[in-house]
Design a protein around this motif. Structure first.
Motif, PDB file in Angstrom:
ATOM      1  N   ASP A 198      27.557  49.361  57.381  1.00  0.00           N
ATOM      2  CA  ASP A 198      28.459  48.484  56.556  1.00  0.00           C
ATOM      3  C   ASP A 198      29.046  49.119  55.418  1.00  0.00           C
ATOM      4  N   PHE A 199      28.771  50.024  55.602  1.00  0.00           N
ATOM      5  CA  PHE A 199      29.899  51.470  54.086  1.00  0.00           C
ATOM      6  C   PHE A 199      30.206  51.769  55.486  1.00  0.00           C
ATOM      7  N   LEU A 200      30.153  52.271  57.052  1.00  0.00           N
ATOM      8  CA  LEU A 200      30.806  52.933  57.709  1.00  0.00           C
ATOM      9  C   LEU A 200      32.348  51.959  57.847  1.00  0.00           C
ATOM     10  N   LEU A 204      36.404  53.158  58.193  1.00  0.00           N
ATOM     11  CA  LEU A 204      37.083  52.045  58.912  1.00  0.00           C
ATOM     12  C   LEU A 204      38.023  51.209  59.213  1.00  0.00           C
ATOM     13  N   GLY A 205      38.120  50.246  58.565  1.00  0.00           N
ATOM     14  CA  GLY A 205      38.832  48.523  58.632  1.00  0.00           C
ATOM     15  C   GLY A 205      40.239  49.196  57.572  1.00  0.00           C
ATOM     16  N   SER A 206      39.465  49.989  56.392  1.00  0.00           N
ATOM     17  CA  SER A 206      40.503  50.923  56.135  1.00  0.00           C
ATOM     18  C   SER A 206      41.737  51.648  56.892  1.00  0.00           C
ATOM     19  N   PHE A 207      41.214  52.364  57.589  1.00  0.00           N
ATOM     20  CA  PHE A 207      41.694  52.928  58.266  1.00  0.00           C
ATOM     21  C   PHE A 207      42.340  52.731  58.831  1.00  0.00           C
ATOM     22  N   ILE A 208      42.307  51.712  60.043  1.00  0.00           N
ATOM     23  CA  ILE A 208      43.419  51.140  60.916  1.00  0.00           C
ATOM     24  C   ILE A 208      44.039  50.472  59.906  1.00  0.00           C
ATOM     25  N   GLN A 209      44.402  49.761  58.997  1.00  0.00           N
ATOM     26  CA  GLN A 209      45.231  49.294  57.721  1.00  0.00           C
ATOM     27  C   GLN A 209      46.366  50.170  57.161  1.00  0.00           C
TER      28      GLN A 209
END
Length: 361
Positions: A198-200, A204-209
């Motif tokens: 979940d941490f990773l 990843l979600g933040s990077f895509i945003q």
């Protein structure tokens, strides 16, 4: 009078037929460029310019099957999946590294790789590998955007980014360094395996945003491979397994759990990013199938890499004096961690069938 009536009837019939035709929908613009981020699976040679990392492949026998037979910094014997992708799209023959000093502003317009071998989503991974973080890769993308704007202007640059495919392949190093290969790590103390996944994925979600905020709209997001089947992992596990080189099932189970969560995250991200298209790329099942059914793909060896003994050689250990197999196309892996060009070709073909149609429909 009869002739006029006939002509009028024909005209009315033709008009009715025309109006009954389906209205064509607007097709998506063709892919303008490919930009890659992540780790060694998409690093075209950026690590060649990192002075302190051990994760370099700018020496023989790496690159032996590239067109000029010169090591480029790709962690394989030849091309990566992203190289096959840009060739298939008609953009260029190979996807260059952003840090390649020979990269021209014009070549940048059709895509480049910002990836770095050994990179990950976790800062602790970077502390070990000394690779380029995703944060720094994002900064380099900002630099690239500036170069593009100076070359073709703001409007054209924005259109290129909007219509490009952004390939993200990352996470393996995080799992290997922080969850699998060391008996005690800070992350093992802090997280359960599920909590670390979940941490990773939050990272990843933040990077895509962040990429979306810069104009990215089309994303291919790779899941984890079956890490427990990588030759290095087979070697490490054999120490505690009577020297039997078999897949580490718990590692594969953890990778599957991560991938399931990633597949759930992707539609949620797409819903929160208007106009975006995100597609999950499954590397797990194809690599596992190649591992278990080698003859189906023309392979004869899937438990060892082509370089050296194939059990531990990687980066500096896979060097100019290392013996290599005579035909890497018969091997699933090139070194103890990375697929061969033949395996990357299989993965690229699968991407072309399953992901690109979603991103370009």
């Amino acid at each position: 009078m009869e002739q006029k009536t006939t002509v009028l009837f024909v005209l009315l019939f033709s008009l009715a037929s025309f109006l009954s035709l389906p209205i064509p929908t607007t097709a998506s613009p063709p892919v303008s460029a490919v930009f890659a981020f992540g780790d060694s699976t998409v690093d075209s040679g950026n690590n060649n310019r990192l002075p302190f990392t051990l994760f370099r492949s700018d020496h023989p026998p790496y690159g032996r099957d590239l067109p000029n037979h010169v090591p480029s910094g790709r962690f394989t014997n030849g091309k990566l999946s992203t190289d096959f992708m840009v060739s298939r799209l008609g953009l260029k023959d190979l996807l260059p590294a952003y840090r390649d000093p020979r990269l021209t502003d014009r070549e940048l317009l059709t895509g480049v790789s910002f990836a770095s071998g050994g990179s990950g989503l976790d800062d602790l991974t970077l502390a070990v590998s000394k690779a380029t973080s995703l944060g720094r890769q994002l900064e380099e993308f900002d630099e690239a955007l500036g170069r593009m704007r100076r070359t073709v202007g703001e409007k054209n640059s924005s259109e290129i980014v909007n219509n490009a495919v952004f390939v993200i392949s990352v996470g393996t190093n995080d799992m290997v360094f922080n969850l699998f290969d060391l008996p005690v790590t800070a992350r093992k103390i802090e997280f359960s395996p599920s909590g670390y996944q979940d941490f990773l994925l939050r990272r990843l979600g933040s990077f895509i945003q962040n990429l979306y905020q810069r104009g990215a709209r089309r994303f291919q997001v790779a899941g984890l491979p079956p890490i427990g089947c990588l030759p290095m992992q087979l070697t490490i596990s054999s120490i505690f397994n009577g020297l039997r080189r078999v897949s580490v099932e718990q590692q594969n189970t953890d990778c599957q759990a991560y991938n399931t969560k990633l597949q759930g995250l992707i539609p949620r991200l797409q819903a929160s990013l208007p106009g975006s298209r995100l597609a999950y790329f499954d590397s797990y099942n194809p690599i596992l199938d190649m591992f278990n059914n080698p003859s189906k793909y023309g392979f004869v060896q899937t438990h060892k890499g082509c370089c050296g003994t194939g059990m531990v050689e990687l980066g500096p250990l896979c060097g100019e004096l290392s013996l290599t197999c005579p035909d890497p196309s018969k091997f699933l892996f090139w070194d103890s961690m990375h697929p061969s060009q033949a395996a990357y070709k299989v993965l690229a073909d699968i991407s072309a069938r399953t992901v690109l149609p979603i991103l370009t429909a």
